[in-house]
Design an enzyme around this catalytic site. Structure first.
Site, short mmCIF file in Angstrom:
data_model
loop_
_atom_site.label_atom_id
_atom_site.label_comp_id
_atom_site.label_asym_id
_atom_site.label_seq_id
_atom_site.Cartn_x
_atom_site.Cartn_y
_atom_site.Cartn_z
N TRP A 32 0.80 -1.43 0.06
CA TRP A 32 -0.23 -0.07 -0.01
C TRP A 32 0.58 1.36 0.16
CZ3 TRP A 32 -5.09 1.97 0.39
CH2 TRP A 32 -5.26 3.74 0.52
N MET A 33 0.60 2.12 -1.34
CA MET A 33 1.04 3.61 -1.25
C MET A 33 -0.17 4.43 -0.64
SD MET A 33 3.73 5.53 -3.51
CE MET A 33 2.28 6.19 -4.34
N ASP A 35 0.53 8.95 0.62
CA ASP A 35 0.59 10.44 0.32
C ASP A 35 2.19 9.99 0.26
OD1 ASP A 35 -1.84 10.66 2.28
OD2 ASP A 35 -0.82 11.64 3.41
N SER A 95 2.21 11.48 7.71
CA SER A 95 2.51 12.21 7.35
C SER A 95 3.86 12.67 7.22
CB SER A 95 2.35 12.80 5.95
OG SER A 95 0.96 11.71 5.00
N ASP A 159 1.11 16.18 10.19
CA ASP A 159 1.15 15.99 9.09
C ASP A 159 1.63 17.28 9.15
OD1 ASP A 159 -0.79 14.27 8.20
OD2 ASP A 159 -1.48 15.69 7.75
N GLU A 213 -4.96 18.51 5.86
CA GLU A 213 -4.53 17.36 6.45
C GLU A 213 -2.46 17.74 5.18
OE1 GLU A 213 -6.00 12.91 7.33
OE2 GLU A 213 -6.54 14.17 5.07
C1 FRU Z 1 -3.67 11.73 4.23
C2 FRU Z 1 -3.16 11.62 5.20
C3 FRU Z 1 -2.82 12.18 6.54
C4 FRU Z 1 -2.01 11.44 7.27
C5 FRU Z 1 -1.73 9.92 7.04
C6 FRU Z 1 -1.74 8.85 7.00
O1 FRU Z 1 -4.11 11.07 2.89
O2 FRU Z 1 -4.80 10.70 6.29
O3 FRU Z 1 -2.90 13.51 7.02
O4 FRU Z 1 -1.00 11.43 8.08
O5 FRU Z 1 -2.96 10.14 5.58
O6 FRU Z 1 -1.17 7.80 6.43
#
Ligand code: FRU
Length: 488
Positions: A32-33, A35, A95, A159, A213
């Site tokens: 899975w990938m 952000d 993130s 984030d 985010e």
């Molecule tokens: C955004 C998010 C971020 C969080 C990350 C978790 O896509 O929800 O806010 O850090 O993905 O994978």
């Protein structure tokens, strides 16, 4: 845990089903990938980290994956950079961003752990001399829930965007305020380990969604630019048709650590799948943006079909500002991968559907200019078979460009609500003409219209393995020129 993750990737990557794997977009080999993280330049390489679970095509246990590039098209897979191996990040390394300082590369990320039933999100730091192997800071989490101003829910505090300026170190962290919705908290520090809350960098506004985010902040052509991603931004005219939207704003930063926006936020992309963008500055000054090409709310066929992977990045894009709008162009280096040019000039499409020999494919770039002076509408059909197609239609009288993936192949559904599988945006012709650059890859389409004034980015999963392209008009459209290259 990092060793285990790397070993797992090595031993299992050959098992991934490649039916919908992309040809010229970044994807990790397995798992899975989501952000992009820590997108940065360090020691003559460009680094892309990303939210990564190597073990499943689901976001259960989030690590930071890592790849490097010299040209943003060919990527070198690096070792996993961060694993959730500490008590404070045992539920994930979420993130964050990267910053170079005094020869070291620093990663600031959200460390997630549970206290009883409650999820706690805090900010942690890791550093490296070689840009590959990272040590986590002994005083992590360096910004903890104790540092929060009043009103913030510790389960939604994430984030970090970190940078250095004459004040020392700055870090913006997104947060959820029970009353105000999304907040952008600025913290400052002189030593990277002790941080104080300074200000709300952008004024909170309950009308702007429930949570913000993934911020990015940078300077471009004498403007400060802010990018962020917003949950539940209410739909407004042609904007914000997705549950989560990536937006940008321009402005100036005052001495109190506040950014004053020139205008309200604008949506970055008018497709379905561009989220959590990050940028870096290239050595030659170009500002490059990359984003996760997916929406949280949508179904992901490669996950549901057990293909062993999910997630791809957008094409890296060069940013500029023109007439108060953000312009996105595919990174120039992609042109080095063009092959087998097929070119036509002066094609007339008059109340009919036409195909052109050699204009087809699912790993291609198409560049075209259409004169609409005698046309009511013009349509490009892609991934076309007897039963399916993806369409892009320009309607001249109402100046609307519509992208439709309703019949594109495997159905993409939204989790909690009905979302149409088409989007319409407002776009003006330039001297009566529509200019398009379309990048088609195995399971995506990216459209750059009017020299990057508008982009439309979407995943699609064709069922039949034919990749026809046709053109259709009401009235007479003149295709002044069309170029098609195979990209690989
Ligand atoms: C955004 C998010 C971020 C969080 C990350 C978790 O896509 O929800 O806010 O850090 O993905 O994978």
């Amino acid at each position: 845990m990092i060793k285990r993750a790397n070993l797992f990737v090595e031993e299992n990557k050959a098992k991934v089903n490649s039916e919908y794997r992309q040809k010229y977009h970044f994807m990790p080999p397995i798992g899975w990938m989501n952000d992009p993280n820590g997108f940065s330049r360090f020691q003559d390489l460009y680094h892309l980290f990303y939210q990564y679970n190597p073990y499943k095509a689901k976001p259960d246990l989030i690590h930071w994956g890592h790849a490097t590039t010299k040209d943003f098209v060919t990527w070198e897979l690096e070792e996993v950079a961060l694993a959730p191996d500490q008590a404070y990040d045992s539920d994930g390394c979420f993130s964050g961003t990267a910053m170079e300082d005094e020869g070291k590369l620093y990663l600031m990320y959200t460390s997630v752990h549970k206290e009883g039933q409650q999820t706690i999100q805090e900010q942690a730091l890791a550093f490296s001399d070689d840009g590959i192997h990272f040590n986590k800071c002994a005083s992590n989490p360096v910004i903890s829930t104790e540092d929060l101003p009043e009103g913030i829910n510790p389960s939604d505090f994430r984030d970090p965007k970190i940078w250095k300026d004459s004040n020392g170190f700055n870090c913006i962290v997104m947060a959820k305020d029970e009353k105000l919705g999304g907040r952008m908290l600025l913290f400052q520090s002189l030593d990277l380990e002790h941080w104080d809350y300074k200000s709300d960098f952008i004024q909170a506004d309950p009308e702007l969604g429930v949570m913000w985010e993934c911020p990015d902040i940078f300077r471009l052509q004498d403007k400060e630019v802010v990018l962020m991603s917003v949950i539940d931004l209410p739909e407004k005219d042609y904007k914000y048709w997705n549950k989560q939207s990536a937006v940008y704003g321009f402005g100036t930063i005052n001495g109190n650590g506040e950014m004053l926006l020139d205008n309200p936020f604008e949506e970055i992309d008018y497709g379905f799948d561009l989220y959590a963008p990050q940028t870096l500055e290239m050595k030659d000054g170009r500002r490059i943006m990359i984003a996760w090409m997916q929406a949280w709310e949508d179904s992901i066929p490669t996950q549901e079909l057990g293909h062993g992977w999910a997630g791809t990045m957008t094409l890296p894009r060069e940013l500029s500002i023109n007439k108060g709008l953000l312009i996105q162009k595919p990174v120039k280096e992609i042109e080095n991968y063009r092959n087998e040019l097929v070119c036509y000039e002066d094609i007339v499409v008059s109340d009919e559907t036409i195909t052109l020999d050699g204009i087809c494919g699912n790993s291609v770039e198409i560049e075209m200019e259409v004169d609409m002076k005698d046309a009511e509408s013009f349509t490009v059909n892609m991934f076309e078979t007897q039963s399916n197609k993806v369409t892009l239609t320009y309607q001249k009288d109402n100046e609307e460009l519509t992208f439709d993936r309703t019949n594109s192949g495997l159905e993409i559904t939204s989790k909690d609500y009905e979302k149409p599988n088409y989007r319409t945006a407002q776009l003006k012709l330039i001297n009566g003409k529509l200019k398009l650059r379309i990048f088609i890859d195995t399971s995506s389409v990216e459209i750059f219209a009017q020299d990057g004034l508008m982009t439309i980015t979407s995943r699609i999963y064709p069922i039949d393995k034919e990749y026809g392209i046709s053109f259709n008009s009401k009235g007479t459209a003149y295709i002044n020129k069309i170029n098609k290259w195979y990209l690989a």
